[in-house]
Write a protein that holds these residues in place. Structure first.
Motif, PDB file in Angstrom:
ATOM      1  N   UNK A 206       0.825  -1.210   0.000  1.00 21.39           N
ATOM      2  CA  UNK A 206       0.000   0.000   0.000  1.00 21.39           C
ATOM      3  C   UNK A 206       0.857   1.258   0.000  1.00 21.39           C
ATOM      4  N   UNK A 207       1.860   1.279   0.876  1.00 22.57           N
ATOM      5  CA  UNK A 207       2.704   2.475   0.993  1.00 22.57           C
ATOM      6  C   UNK A 207       3.510   2.692  -0.290  1.00 22.57           C
ATOM      7  N   UNK A 208       4.143   1.625  -0.797  1.00 28.85           N
ATOM      8  CA  UNK A 208       4.950   1.761  -2.016  1.00 28.85           C
ATOM      9  C   UNK A 208       4.063   2.154  -3.200  1.00 28.85           C
ATOM     10  N   UNK A 209       2.854   1.582  -3.278  1.00 30.65           N
ATOM     11  CA  UNK A 209       1.942   1.921  -4.372  1.00 30.65           C
ATOM     12  C   UNK A 209       1.521   3.386  -4.300  1.00 30.65           C
ATOM     13  N   UNK A 210       1.256   3.865  -3.102  1.00 30.63           N
ATOM     14  CA  UNK A 210       0.859   5.267  -2.959  1.00 30.63           C
ATOM     15  C   UNK A 210       1.996   6.199  -3.371  1.00 30.63           C
ATOM     16  N   UNK A 211       3.210   5.882  -2.946  1.00 26.13           N
ATOM     17  CA  UNK A 211       4.360   6.716  -3.321  1.00 26.13           C
ATOM     18  C   UNK A 211       4.577   6.653  -4.827  1.00 26.13           C
ATOM     19  N   UNK A 212       4.493   5.447  -5.396  1.00 24.19           N
ATOM     20  CA  UNK A 212       4.707   5.290  -6.828  1.00 24.19           C
ATOM     21  C   UNK A 212       3.646   6.033  -7.634  1.00 24.19           C
ATOM     22  N   UNK A 213       2.369   5.895  -7.238  1.00 24.15           N
ATOM     23  CA  UNK A 213       1.299   6.595  -7.958  1.00 24.15           C
ATOM     24  C   UNK A 213       1.419   8.108  -7.802  1.00 24.15           C
ATOM     25  N   UNK A 214       1.909   8.556  -6.662  1.00 24.04           N
ATOM     26  CA  UNK A 214       2.119   9.995  -6.476  1.00 24.04           C
ATOM     27  C   UNK A 214       3.213  10.503  -7.417  1.00 24.04           C
ATOM     28  N   UNK A 215       4.291   9.725  -7.560  1.00 24.42           N
ATOM     29  CA  UNK A 215       5.369  10.120  -8.473  1.00 24.42           C
ATOM     30  C   UNK A 215       4.921  10.046  -9.932  1.00 24.42           C
TER      31      UNK A 215
ATOM     32  N   UNK B  94      -6.068   7.142  -5.830  1.00 23.94           N
ATOM     33  CA  UNK B  94      -7.122   7.067  -4.821  1.00 23.94           C
ATOM     34  C   UNK B  94      -7.248   5.648  -4.262  1.00 23.94           C
ATOM     35  N   UNK B  95      -7.082   4.640  -5.102  1.00 24.49           N
ATOM     36  CA  UNK B  95      -7.145   3.251  -4.634  1.00 24.49           C
ATOM     37  C   UNK B  95      -5.969   2.951  -3.710  1.00 24.49           C
ATOM     38  N   UNK B  96      -4.778   3.424  -4.062  1.00 26.42           N
ATOM     39  CA  UNK B  96      -3.604   3.212  -3.208  1.00 26.42           C
ATOM     40  C   UNK B  96      -3.783   3.892  -1.856  1.00 26.42           C
ATOM     41  N   UNK B  97      -4.337   5.097  -1.865  1.00 28.59           N
ATOM     42  CA  UNK B  97      -4.593   5.791  -0.605  1.00 28.59           C
ATOM     43  C   UNK B  97      -5.596   5.013   0.243  1.00 28.59           C
ATOM     44  N   UNK B  98      -6.624   4.465  -0.387  1.00 29.78           N
ATOM     45  CA  UNK B  98      -7.614   3.660   0.342  1.00 29.78           C
ATOM     46  C   UNK B  98      -6.966   2.423   0.948  1.00 29.78           C
ATOM     47  N   UNK B  99      -6.011   1.823   0.228  1.00 26.07           N
ATOM     48  CA  UNK B  99      -5.321   0.645   0.753  1.00 26.07           C
ATOM     49  C   UNK B  99      -4.479   1.007   1.968  1.00 26.07           C
ATOM     50  N   UNK B 100      -3.812   2.156   1.934  1.00 22.44           N
ATOM     51  CA  UNK B 100      -3.016   2.598   3.083  1.00 22.44           C
ATOM     52  C   UNK B 100      -3.913   2.827   4.294  1.00 22.44           C
ATOM     53  N   UNK B 101      -5.035   3.500   4.098  1.00 29.26           N
ATOM     54  CA  UNK B 101      -5.950   3.775   5.202  1.00 29.26           C
ATOM     55  C   UNK B 101      -6.497   2.479   5.786  1.00 29.26           C
ATOM     56  N   UNK B 102      -6.880   1.544   4.914  1.00 26.81           N
ATOM     57  CA  UNK B 102      -7.399   0.262   5.389  1.00 26.81           C
ATOM     58  C   UNK B 102      -6.335  -0.508   6.153  1.00 26.81           C
ATOM     59  N   UNK B 103      -5.109  -0.569   5.615  1.00 29.27           N
ATOM     60  CA  UNK B 103      -4.038  -1.293   6.286  1.00 29.27           C
ATOM     61  C   UNK B 103      -3.713  -0.726   7.657  1.00 29.27           C
ATOM     62  N   UNK B 104      -3.631   0.600   7.759  1.00 22.58           N
ATOM     63  CA  UNK B 104      -3.354   1.224   9.057  1.00 22.58           C
ATOM     64  C   UNK B 104      -4.507   1.010  10.025  1.00 22.58           C
TER      65      UNK B 104
END
Length: 432
Positions: free
Chosen positions: A58-67, A139-149
């Motif tokens: 989740x974290x790596x996907x969010x960072x990657x999608x942000x970049x 947005x999906x990556x952010x949702x995964x981070x929120x769910x995981x935390x």
């Protein structure tokens, strides 16, 4: 004599019973208790790995999608590896849920089903908002981070990050239950699987209708195409017939009989005067495997003048010709390891997708439009039996020339059910 002290003569035989009790070994665990203890430790470790991989992905996907929003690509390989290992672990945990009630479903169903559900949810967005697909992925990556935390907070009773991430007290007590296994299998077989199949069929129908702008439709009974009749103020008529390379023979026969005698039929078909294609386009193998007919063999208009209106292969770029040779080799020879490997390993040059689209669609549409305008002076009825992918662009251009849609008619080009190939049920007219 003090309590707890036994004394017999001689003095060396005196024993301190309190000291003896202090050094005595603890009671031994039974074999079943030790087995249960080690099993719980194993499940706690597996669940911790699953949750940890889910969070890392989740974290790596969010960072990657942000970049990627800034066209920076540096984490693709890491993201791919984490996704693969996380997906494999999720599949293992999901299967174990059916075997044992020890795994808390309220916590790990969201983990195991998140990626499949995200892939299903993104399909409609990819159909209607493809230009914003990167923002949707973020947005999906952010949702995964929120769910995981959130799940980590629940299992740890706070953000303490202790290993194992999932303590053993979160596990159930029963190791196996027939009721749990039966319900798991029934829900997957008779609820989840049918729902996913219906959902994918609906998405496929939406995609076909959207990208063809209604010229092609996917229905429970089969694929249908929509003929559209356009009329100009001076009485000139253009009929657009969406075609398919393979279909029911009855479809080709019916439309072949529907053309007026005084019409000009602008035929599709790329020529190859210089023999640039090493494998000629053929759909015989596809038609035979699907139990259908080839357009090339069955489409024989009985009336009207047939005029070639397509381009020659030499107008395509070298990259497009090379790609067509590779694809048509599989069409003509069938699937084999060598050709499939070459196709998979094919590395397109930058901008190839746009180049291919321009060659196969735009150039051919432009050539057809030129032929339409040149032939309008010769006939009041122009027939255009071309592929469905060409129809939206052609329709827009002829309407710019003053043509107005006056009539539509549906034809079933491929039926999914047998026993319904009679021509009297192949089309349905509706006036506009």
């Amino acid at each position: 004599m003090r309590p707890g002290f036994l004394c017999k003569t001689p003095i060396s035989n005196c024993i301190d019973t309190a000291s003896l009790a202090a050094v005595s070994p603890p009671p031994l665990l039974s074999k079943s208790d030790r087995k249960s203890w080690s099993l719980r430790q194993l499940f706690a470790l597996l669940l911790s790995l699953c949750l940890g991989l889910f969070l890392a992905d989740a974290v790596v996907s969010l960072v990657d999608d942000s970049l990627l929003l800034f066209n920076i690509r540096v984490l693709a390989w890491m993201r791919g590896m984490l996704f693969l290992f996380g997906l494999l672990m999720a599949l293992v945990i999901y299967g174990l849920m059916g075997l044992t009630p020890m795994i808390p479903k309220r916590l790990f169903l969201p983990v195991t089903l998140f990626n499949p559900l995200a892939a299903l949810v993104v399909i409609p967005f990819a159909i209607y908002f493809y230009g914003r697909i990167q923002q949707i992925a973020w947005a999906i990556s952010l949702s995964q981070v929120i769910l995981g935390l959130g799940l980590l907070f629940l299992v740890q009773r706070g953000f303490k990050f202790r290993w194992p991430l999932v303590p053993e007290k979160q596990l159930g007590t029963r190791r196996f239950s027939w009721l749990n296994l039966s319900v798991f299998l029934l829900v997957n077989a008779f609820v989840l699987l049918p729902v996913v199949i219906v959902y994918l069929a609906l998405c496929a129908s939406l995609a076909v209708d959207h990208f063809s702008e209604g010229f092609l439709a996917l229905r429970p009974g089969g694929f249908t195409v929509q003929m559209r009749k356009y009329v100009r103020a001076d009485g000139k008529t253009i009929r657009l017939f969406p075609m398919a390379h393979v279909g029911d023979a009855a479809f080709y026969r019916e439309i072949s009989q529907s053309f007026p005698a005084n019409s000009i039929i602008l035929m599709e078909g790329v020529s190859d005067d210089r023999n640039l294609l090493t494998n000629k386009p053929t759909y015989k193998r596809m038609a035979k495997s699907l139990g259908l007919a080839e357009q090339q063999k069955e489409f024989r208009p009985r009336q009207g003048e047939m005029v070639p209106a397509d381009v020659d292969v030499d107008q395509f770029t070298t990259n497009t010709i090379d790609f067509l040779n590779l694809v048509m080799r599989i069409h003509s020879r069938g699937m084999n390891a060598r050709d499939v490997r070459e196709l998979i390993q094919y590395s397109p040059p930058p901008g190839f997708q746009e180049q291919l689209f321009d060659d196969l669609l735009r150039k051919r549409n432009q050539r057809l439009l030129e032929e339409i305008h040149s032939r309008l002076s010769e006939s009041d009825n122009i027939i255009v039996p071309w592929g469905a992918a060409h129809m939206p662009g052609i329709a827009k251009e002829i309407q710019k020339s003053g043509f107005r849609l006056t009539e539509t008619r549906q034809y079933v080009v491929i039926r999914f059910r047998s026993g319904g190939n009679k021509s009297n049920s192949a089309g349905k007219e509706s006036d506009k």
